[in-house]
Design an enzyme around this catalytic site. Structure first.
Site, PDB file in Angstrom:
ATOM      1  N   GLU A 148     -23.380 -52.049  44.343  1.00  0.00           N
ATOM      2  CA  GLU A 148     -24.691 -51.938  43.669  1.00  0.00           C
ATOM      3  C   GLU A 148     -25.155 -53.301  43.174  1.00  0.00           C
ATOM      4  O   GLU A 148     -26.343 -53.622  43.216  1.00  0.00           O
ATOM      5  CB  GLU A 148     -24.596 -50.930  42.510  1.00  0.00           C
ATOM      6  CG  GLU A 148     -24.507 -49.501  43.032  1.00  0.00           C
ATOM      7  CD  GLU A 148     -23.912 -48.516  42.045  1.00  0.00           C
ATOM      8  OE1 GLU A 148     -23.749 -48.853  40.849  1.00  0.00           O
ATOM      9  OE2 GLU A 148     -23.607 -47.383  42.480  1.00  0.00           O
ATOM     10  N   LYS A 178     -20.780 -46.881  34.999  1.00  0.00           N
ATOM     11  CA  LYS A 178     -22.058 -47.497  35.416  1.00  0.00           C
ATOM     12  C   LYS A 178     -23.019 -47.551  34.216  1.00  0.00           C
ATOM     13  O   LYS A 178     -22.566 -47.660  33.087  1.00  0.00           O
ATOM     14  CB  LYS A 178     -22.651 -46.743  36.595  1.00  0.00           C
ATOM     15  CG  LYS A 178     -21.657 -46.550  37.738  1.00  0.00           C
ATOM     16  CD  LYS A 178     -22.316 -46.155  39.018  1.00  0.00           C
ATOM     17  CE  LYS A 178     -21.254 -45.880  40.075  1.00  0.00           C
ATOM     18  NZ  LYS A 178     -21.783 -45.637  41.395  1.00  0.00           N
ATOM     19  N   GLY A 235     -21.182 -42.171  45.971  1.00  0.00           N
ATOM     20  CA  GLY A 235     -22.154 -41.202  45.457  1.00  0.00           C
ATOM     21  C   GLY A 235     -22.738 -40.276  46.507  1.00  0.00           C
ATOM     22  O   GLY A 235     -23.707 -39.559  46.233  1.00  0.00           O
ATOM     23  N   HIS A 291     -19.170 -55.168  43.018  1.00  0.00           N
ATOM     24  CA  HIS A 291     -19.568 -53.777  43.302  1.00  0.00           C
ATOM     25  C   HIS A 291     -20.793 -53.787  44.213  1.00  0.00           C
ATOM     26  O   HIS A 291     -21.686 -54.628  44.058  1.00  0.00           O
ATOM     27  CB  HIS A 291     -19.875 -53.032  41.997  1.00  0.00           C
ATOM     28  CG  HIS A 291     -19.987 -51.553  42.212  1.00  0.00           C
ATOM     29  ND1 HIS A 291     -21.121 -50.970  42.731  1.00  0.00           N
ATOM     30  CD2 HIS A 291     -19.104 -50.554  42.013  1.00  0.00           C
ATOM     31  CE1 HIS A 291     -20.917 -49.663  42.832  1.00  0.00           C
ATOM     32  NE2 HIS A 291     -19.703 -49.384  42.407  1.00  0.00           N
ATOM     33  N   SER A 342     -16.919 -41.317  46.269  1.00  0.00           N
ATOM     34  CA  SER A 342     -16.945 -39.846  46.277  1.00  0.00           C
ATOM     35  C   SER A 342     -15.574 -39.200  46.064  1.00  0.00           C
ATOM     36  O   SER A 342     -15.294 -38.129  46.605  1.00  0.00           O
ATOM     37  CB  SER A 342     -17.596 -39.328  47.566  1.00  0.00           C
ATOM     38  OG  SER A 342     -18.970 -39.637  47.555  1.00  0.00           O
ATOM     39  N   ASN A 379     -15.587 -45.822  36.397  1.00  0.00           N
ATOM     40  CA  ASN A 379     -16.730 -46.734  36.250  1.00  0.00           C
ATOM     41  C   ASN A 379     -17.921 -45.895  35.780  1.00  0.00           C
ATOM     42  O   ASN A 379     -18.492 -45.141  36.568  1.00  0.00           O
ATOM     43  CB  ASN A 379     -17.020 -47.408  37.599  1.00  0.00           C
ATOM     44  CG  ASN A 379     -18.296 -48.238  37.577  1.00  0.00           C
ATOM     45  OD1 ASN A 379     -18.821 -48.558  36.510  1.00  0.00           O
ATOM     46  ND2 ASN A 379     -18.792 -48.600  38.754  1.00  0.00           N
ATOM     47  N   GLU A 411     -14.236 -49.715  48.869  1.00  0.00           N
ATOM     48  CA  GLU A 411     -15.296 -48.737  48.629  1.00  0.00           C
ATOM     49  C   GLU A 411     -16.331 -48.809  49.757  1.00  0.00           C
ATOM     50  O   GLU A 411     -17.251 -49.652  49.696  1.00  0.00           O
ATOM     51  CB  GLU A 411     -16.015 -49.061  47.320  1.00  0.00           C
ATOM     52  CG  GLU A 411     -15.154 -48.999  46.093  1.00  0.00           C
ATOM     53  CD  GLU A 411     -15.964 -48.605  44.865  1.00  0.00           C
ATOM     54  OE1 GLU A 411     -15.654 -47.573  44.292  1.00  0.00           O
ATOM     55  OE2 GLU A 411     -16.914 -49.322  44.515  1.00  0.00           O
TER      56      GLU A 411
HETATM   57  C1  PEP Z   1     -18.496 -46.389  42.581  1.00  0.00           C
HETATM   58  O1  PEP Z   1     -19.719 -46.553  42.491  1.00  0.00           O
HETATM   59  O2  PEP Z   1     -17.711 -47.318  42.392  1.00  0.00           O
HETATM   60  C2  PEP Z   1     -18.005 -45.048  42.932  1.00  0.00           C
HETATM   61  C3  PEP Z   1     -16.760 -44.936  43.337  1.00  0.00           C
HETATM   62  O3  PEP Z   1     -18.897 -44.032  42.802  1.00  0.00           O
HETATM   63  P1  PEP Z   1     -18.680 -42.492  43.199  1.00  0.00           P
HETATM   64  O4  PEP Z   1     -17.297 -42.086  42.786  1.00  0.00           O
HETATM   65  O5  PEP Z   1     -19.737 -41.759  42.445  1.00  0.00           O
HETATM   66  O6  PEP Z   1     -18.853 -42.401  44.670  1.00  0.00           O
END
Ligand code: PEP
Length: 248
Positions: free
Chosen positions: A93, A8, A169, A91, A209, A6, A163
């Site tokens: 966000e 973003k 992040g 998601h 992460s 992703n 997630e």
């Molecule tokens: C995400 O935002 O879907 C995600 C998995 O981000 P990260 O791998 O940076 O934690």
């Protein structure tokens, strides 16, 4: 294994071109189902460049309405027409910053399916919910709200991404046993609401992460069918290495 990157709101159309040109020579076809979820502005370019490779094109969002008076939005039909095969819905966000609530998420999932898009349906608990031991309760509510009104056969086109919000992040990941337990709880909801067969069949990914160091051990967990990657997919060379390192 399904491995989804992703990107973003990173990379212009020109930068995506460069990214794909670096990724393709380092990418071995046929080992995994790899999906790149790109900004809308790069989808057509990426479709052209990915022709001949088995990397699938994904989008990061779609409108919760089908057509018409939705200035600035992009419809499921438009995505399908661009060659998009997957779309992220729910998601954290978008839930937090863009007020994607349960009703909108359910509508987006239905519209995506109607337009022959596979849905990457994100669910996950906040740190406060985790600390209050409400992880399973949160996941149950998110799944039941998101999948309300769907038929069991439609689950074939849904991939659930677990997630934890606090892991995204942050450089922090749950313990292996916590990931397995959360995903088991997700499958239990699917079993209760649909069937045991559906629960066993549905793909559940882990995201939050994941990086070049922890990807192979997380991918090996019994309940995990794939990975959703944010930060670690931004560099094409890193991401191609991560894809190689996932062996299952
Ligand atoms: C995400 O935002 O879907 C995600 C998995 O981000 P990260 O791998 O940076 O934690």
């Amino acid at each position: 294994m399904t491995i989804i990157g992703n990107l973003k709101m990173n990379k212009t159309n020109t930068q995506v071109k460069d990214y794909i040109m670096k990724l393709l020579p380092r990418y071995e076809m046929g080992r995994h189902e790899v999906v790149l979820c790109l900004p809308y502005t790069a989808l057509s370019t990426a479709k052209f460049l990915l022709d001949g490779s088995d990397i699938k094109l994904g989008a990061q969002n779609l409108c919760d309405d089908e057509v018409g008076k939705n200035t600035g939005e992009i419809s499921g039909e438009m995505l399908h027409d661009c060659g998009v095969e997957y779309v992220i819905v729910g998601h954290s966000e978008r839930r937090a910053k863009y007020k994607d609530n349960a009703k909108a998420i359910n509508k987006k999932i239905k519209i995506a399916l109607k337009n022959r898009l596979k849905v990457i349906f994100c669910v996950g608990e906040s740190l406060a919910e985790k600390n209050l031991l409400k992880t399973f309760e949160t996941l149950k509510a998110q799944i039941e709200d998101g999948l309300k009104g769907l038929y069991e056969n439609e689950l074939e086109n849904i991939v659930i991404a677990y997630e934890p919000i606090w892991a995204i992040g942050s450089g922090k990941t749950p313990l292996a046993k916590e990931i397995d337990a959360s995903i088991k709880s997700i499958r239990k909801v699917i079993e209760n609401d649909f069937s045991l067969k559906a629960a066993q069949k549905i793909e559940v990914l882990y995201g939050g992460s994941v990086d070049n160091k922890n990807c192979s051990s997380i991918a090996k967990l019994g309940q995990v069918n794939g990975l959703l990657i944010g930060g670690a997919c931004l560099d094409a060379i890193n991401f191609s290495q991560l894809i190689k390192d996932v062996k299952v």
